[in-house]
Every structure is written in C-alpha cells, then in structure tokens.
Design a protein around this motif. Structure first.
Motif, PDB file in Angstrom:
ATOM      1  N   GLY A 129       0.807  -1.206   0.000  1.00  0.00           N
ATOM      2  CA  GLY A 129       0.000   0.000   0.000  1.00  0.00           C
ATOM      3  C   GLY A 129       0.836   1.250   0.000  1.00  0.00           C
ATOM      4  O   GLY A 129       2.027   1.228  -0.323  1.00  0.00           O
ATOM      5  N   HIS A 130       0.195   2.323   0.382  1.00  0.00           N
ATOM      6  CA  HIS A 130       0.825   3.637   0.353  1.00  0.00           C
ATOM      7  C   HIS A 130       0.298   4.441   1.529  1.00  0.00           C
ATOM      8  O   HIS A 130      -0.877   4.327   1.890  1.00  0.00           O
ATOM      9  CB  HIS A 130       0.472   4.319  -0.972  1.00  0.00           C
ATOM     10  CG  HIS A 130       1.226   5.568  -1.246  1.00  0.00           C
ATOM     11  ND1 HIS A 130       2.563   5.568  -1.546  1.00  0.00           N
ATOM     12  CD2 HIS A 130       0.836   6.847  -1.254  1.00  0.00           C
ATOM     13  CE1 HIS A 130       2.950   6.822  -1.747  1.00  0.00           C
ATOM     14  NE2 HIS A 130       1.911   7.612  -1.573  1.00  0.00           N
ATOM     15  N   GLU A 131       1.157   5.211   2.134  1.00  0.00           N
ATOM     16  CA  GLU A 131       0.804   6.080   3.261  1.00  0.00           C
ATOM     17  C   GLU A 131       0.177   5.302   4.426  1.00  0.00           C
ATOM     18  O   GLU A 131      -0.815   5.731   5.018  1.00  0.00           O
ATOM     19  CB  GLU A 131      -0.109   7.219   2.806  1.00  0.00           C
ATOM     20  CG  GLU A 131       0.553   8.113   1.763  1.00  0.00           C
ATOM     21  CD  GLU A 131      -0.236   9.346   1.447  1.00  0.00           C
ATOM     22  OE1 GLU A 131      -0.380  10.187   2.355  1.00  0.00           O
ATOM     23  OE2 GLU A 131      -0.698   9.477   0.304  1.00  0.00           O
ATOM     24  N   ALA A 135      -4.545   0.598   0.045  1.00  0.00           N
ATOM     25  CA  ALA A 135      -4.136  -0.804  -0.078  1.00  0.00           C
ATOM     26  C   ALA A 135      -4.333  -1.226  -1.526  1.00  0.00           C
ATOM     27  O   ALA A 135      -5.331  -0.890  -2.157  1.00  0.00           O
ATOM     28  CB  ALA A 135      -4.981  -1.671   0.842  1.00  0.00           C
ATOM     29  N   TYR A 136      -3.348  -1.961  -2.043  1.00  0.00           N
ATOM     30  CA  TYR A 136      -3.395  -2.426  -3.429  1.00  0.00           C
ATOM     31  C   TYR A 136      -3.771  -3.905  -3.442  1.00  0.00           C
ATOM     32  O   TYR A 136      -2.927  -4.775  -3.197  1.00  0.00           O
ATOM     33  CB  TYR A 136      -2.051  -2.186  -4.112  1.00  0.00           C
ATOM     34  CG  TYR A 136      -1.596  -0.744  -4.021  1.00  0.00           C
ATOM     35  CD1 TYR A 136      -2.456   0.300  -4.336  1.00  0.00           C
ATOM     36  CD2 TYR A 136      -0.320  -0.431  -3.600  1.00  0.00           C
ATOM     37  CE1 TYR A 136      -2.047   1.620  -4.244  1.00  0.00           C
ATOM     38  CE2 TYR A 136       0.101   0.886  -3.510  1.00  0.00           C
ATOM     39  CZ  TYR A 136      -0.769   1.912  -3.834  1.00  0.00           C
ATOM     40  OH  TYR A 136      -0.358   3.218  -3.743  1.00  0.00           O
ATOM     41  N   THR A 137      -5.028  -4.185  -3.737  1.00  0.00           N
ATOM     42  CA  THR A 137      -5.521  -5.561  -3.673  1.00  0.00           C
ATOM     43  C   THR A 137      -4.796  -6.479  -4.653  1.00  0.00           C
ATOM     44  O   THR A 137      -4.701  -7.674  -4.402  1.00  0.00           O
ATOM     45  CB  THR A 137      -7.039  -5.623  -3.923  1.00  0.00           C
ATOM     46  OG1 THR A 137      -7.339  -5.002  -5.178  1.00  0.00           O
ATOM     47  CG2 THR A 137      -7.797  -4.911  -2.814  1.00  0.00           C
ATOM     48  N   ALA A 138      -4.269  -5.935  -5.726  1.00  0.00           N
ATOM     49  CA  ALA A 138      -3.545  -6.754  -6.697  1.00  0.00           C
ATOM     50  C   ALA A 138      -2.287  -7.373  -6.088  1.00  0.00           C
ATOM     51  O   ALA A 138      -1.751  -8.340  -6.634  1.00  0.00           O
ATOM     52  CB  ALA A 138      -3.180  -5.920  -7.916  1.00  0.00           C
ATOM     53  N   ALA A 173      -1.886 -11.727  -3.858  1.00  0.00           N
ATOM     54  CA  ALA A 173      -1.333 -13.023  -4.281  1.00  0.00           C
ATOM     55  C   ALA A 173       0.188 -13.044  -4.127  1.00  0.00           C
ATOM     56  O   ALA A 173       0.763 -14.027  -3.652  1.00  0.00           O
ATOM     57  CB  ALA A 173      -1.733 -13.334  -5.720  1.00  0.00           C
ATOM     58  N   LYS A 174       0.843 -11.950  -4.513  1.00  0.00           N
ATOM     59  CA  LYS A 174       2.307 -11.883  -4.406  1.00  0.00           C
ATOM     60  C   LYS A 174       2.744 -11.956  -2.945  1.00  0.00           C
ATOM     61  O   LYS A 174       3.690 -12.662  -2.605  1.00  0.00           O
ATOM     62  CB  LYS A 174       2.819 -10.605  -5.066  1.00  0.00           C
ATOM     63  CG  LYS A 174       4.325 -10.476  -5.043  1.00  0.00           C
ATOM     64  CD  LYS A 174       4.834  -9.330  -5.886  1.00  0.00           C
ATOM     65  CE  LYS A 174       4.492  -8.013  -5.284  1.00  0.00           C
ATOM     66  NZ  LYS A 174       5.173  -6.881  -5.948  1.00  0.00           N
ATOM     67  N   ARG A 175       2.060 -11.261  -2.069  1.00  0.00           N
ATOM     68  CA  ARG A 175       2.415 -11.294  -0.652  1.00  0.00           C
ATOM     69  C   ARG A 175       2.149 -12.666  -0.044  1.00  0.00           C
ATOM     70  O   ARG A 175       2.911 -13.137   0.798  1.00  0.00           O
ATOM     71  CB  ARG A 175       1.664 -10.214   0.128  1.00  0.00           C
ATOM     72  CG  ARG A 175       2.147  -8.819  -0.160  1.00  0.00           C
ATOM     73  CD  ARG A 175       3.612  -8.650   0.242  1.00  0.00           C
ATOM     74  NE  ARG A 175       3.981  -7.269   0.053  1.00  0.00           N
ATOM     75  CZ  ARG A 175       4.774  -6.588   0.842  1.00  0.00           C
ATOM     76  NH1 ARG A 175       5.336  -7.158   1.867  1.00  0.00           N
ATOM     77  NH2 ARG A 175       5.044  -5.330   0.589  1.00  0.00           N
TER      78      ARG A 175
END
Length: 93
Positions: A59-61, A69-72, A75-77
């Motif tokens: 995410g950011h900030e 939050a970046y839902t994309a 899977a990577k996490r």
C-alpha cells in the motif's frame, strides 16, 4: 496511541531474510521505511519477538488517514509469506 515499533537486531535479521526470499522468488524488492503512526508489531517487538510491519497487502501512506491498499498485491504477498515459511528453518539457524 501506540508506542513506536523499536528497531532491533532481530527485526533487521528478519527483514534481511524476507528481502532475500523475495529476491529468490522474483517477488519484488522489499524496502524498509519509517512511516510513523502505530502498528500492532510494536507489541510483539516489545516482548522480544522479531517482527515486521506491513508484510500483508502492499500500500501507500500506511498508518495515516490517507492509507491505501493495493488488492492486486495480495497473491504476491501470500507467495512471499508461504516461501518464507517453507524456508523458515534457514532463518532459525
């Protein structure tokens, strides 16, 4: 109001381990930062448990009213955490 998460040798070692796992599996470069705000990780670190904050969704900030939050990245996490668990014996040594 939470205490800041303390930077410890254990946290730094855990971060180096996670950074290596991420690189090994091509899951992107991890960066450390001081974001301010509060994290549940401060409590585990205060008890002497090496911990990292923000290992879930990217995410950011973080820890601000503008947090994103970046839902994309889920899977990577999940792959990163699974790989870290598979190789956990190497970290414990």
């Amino acid at each position: 109001h939470r205490i800041p998460m303390e930077e410890t040798k254990g946290n730094l070692a855990l971060f180096a381990y996670m950074k290596g796992i991420s690189a090994q599996y091509g899951l992107g470069e991890l960066h450390s930062c001081i974001a301010g705000g509060g994290s549940d990780s401060c409590y585990s670190v205060a008890e002497g448990v090496p911990s990292l904050c923000a290992m879930g969704i990217e995410g950011h900030e973080q820890h601000t009213l503008r947090e994103r939050a970046y839902t994309a990245s889920l899977a990577k996490r999940a792959k990163l955490i699974a790989a870290a668990i598979v190789h956990a014996g190497a970290f414990a040594e």
